[in-house]
Design a protein around this motif. Sequence first.
Motif, short mmCIF file in Angstrom:
data_model
loop_
_atom_site.label_atom_id
_atom_site.label_comp_id
_atom_site.label_asym_id
_atom_site.label_seq_id
_atom_site.Cartn_x
_atom_site.Cartn_y
_atom_site.Cartn_z
N LEU A 97 21.40 42.64 93.28
CA LEU A 97 22.59 42.89 94.10
C LEU A 97 22.38 44.24 94.77
O LEU A 97 21.97 45.20 94.11
N VAL A 102 28.68 37.50 90.10
CA VAL A 102 28.75 37.84 91.53
C VAL A 102 27.72 37.04 92.30
O VAL A 102 28.02 36.45 93.35
N ASP A 103 26.51 36.98 91.76
CA ASP A 103 25.43 36.23 92.42
C ASP A 103 25.80 34.75 92.53
O ASP A 103 25.65 34.15 93.61
N SER A 107 23.67 39.69 97.86
CA SER A 107 22.82 39.24 96.77
C SER A 107 21.52 38.63 97.27
O SER A 107 21.51 37.86 98.24
N ARG A 130 28.18 31.02 100.05
CA ARG A 130 27.19 30.81 101.11
C ARG A 130 27.00 29.32 101.38
O ARG A 130 26.87 28.89 102.52
N LEU A 188 28.59 34.28 95.12
CA LEU A 188 28.12 34.45 96.50
C LEU A 188 27.26 33.28 96.94
O LEU A 188 27.31 32.87 98.11
N ARG A 189 26.48 32.73 96.00
CA ARG A 189 25.68 31.55 96.37
C ARG A 189 26.60 30.37 96.70
O ARG A 189 26.36 29.62 97.64
N PRO A 192 26.98 40.96 87.11
CA PRO A 192 26.15 40.67 88.30
C PRO A 192 25.79 39.19 88.43
O PRO A 192 25.68 38.68 89.56
N PRO A 229 19.39 36.14 95.73
CA PRO A 229 19.69 35.25 94.61
C PRO A 229 18.74 35.40 93.42
O PRO A 229 17.52 35.38 93.58
N LEU A 279 32.83 45.57 89.85
CA LEU A 279 31.99 44.47 90.32
C LEU A 279 32.00 43.31 89.33
O LEU A 279 32.03 42.15 89.72
N VAL A 325 28.61 44.22 98.96
CA VAL A 325 27.59 43.77 98.02
C VAL A 325 26.92 42.51 98.56
O VAL A 325 27.60 41.56 98.93
#
Lengths: 93, 146
Positions: free
Chosen positions: B89, A18-19, B83, A26, A22-23, A15, B85, A12, B81
Amino acid sequence: MDRNVQAVLRQLGDPKDVDRDLRSFRRSAQVLSSNRPRLIDRYPKQWVALYRGRVRASGGTFSSVIAEVDKKRLPREHVIVRFIDRNQRTMIL
Amino acid sequence: MLRGRYGDTSGRPYIEGRLILPGLKISGDISFLIDTGADRSLLHPDDGIRLGIDYAKLTGDAESVGIGGICHYFVESAWLVFSEPKRFLYVHIIDLAISPPAPERMQLPSLLGRDILDRWRMIYHPTKKRLTFEVILADMTIPIPA
């Protein structure tokens, strides 16, 4: 720590990264949605690739857009590729 | 709480997440169509090709029935996965169906099926543009450091 947990965490990555990724992804997805009427005018019946909220590649075929994404050295894993169809097809899956 | 979105022209419900295929050492972000009618989550070719899946290396086989008739899919162990924010996760470990590339399956979004949705509580309120999910059960919950 359980071996599975360690394996997940190793693959992964951080974290926080990753966050953040992904934001960003998005946001690109939301921009695609909210700009869709404009994209329909500009890219009718074309494939587009979005990265960080901007159209970075477009073309008549999926493969041509992927080739352009690669040529620009954009990270495929964080790019959204969509076909902009003027006539929304009814989808029943 | 996880937040989804609605496609502005289609009105379809989506949520974005990270897909990891540990056996193939592939990962990437996917915009999933929420599909409570799908028993299992499914990766369609647009996303699979984008992520560089070598379909010749896939082995698992599953059969499904849908509007288009009976289809065969590959099956691969996957981590999905999502999230919340700056908070958590949520990792889900599933057997993901992977559609082989075919012209008629292009332009189809990947699907988030009940293998995941059964572990969430969903608020689906299109007229209010609200699409949220509470994760009831995840295989792993990872705090995101401040």
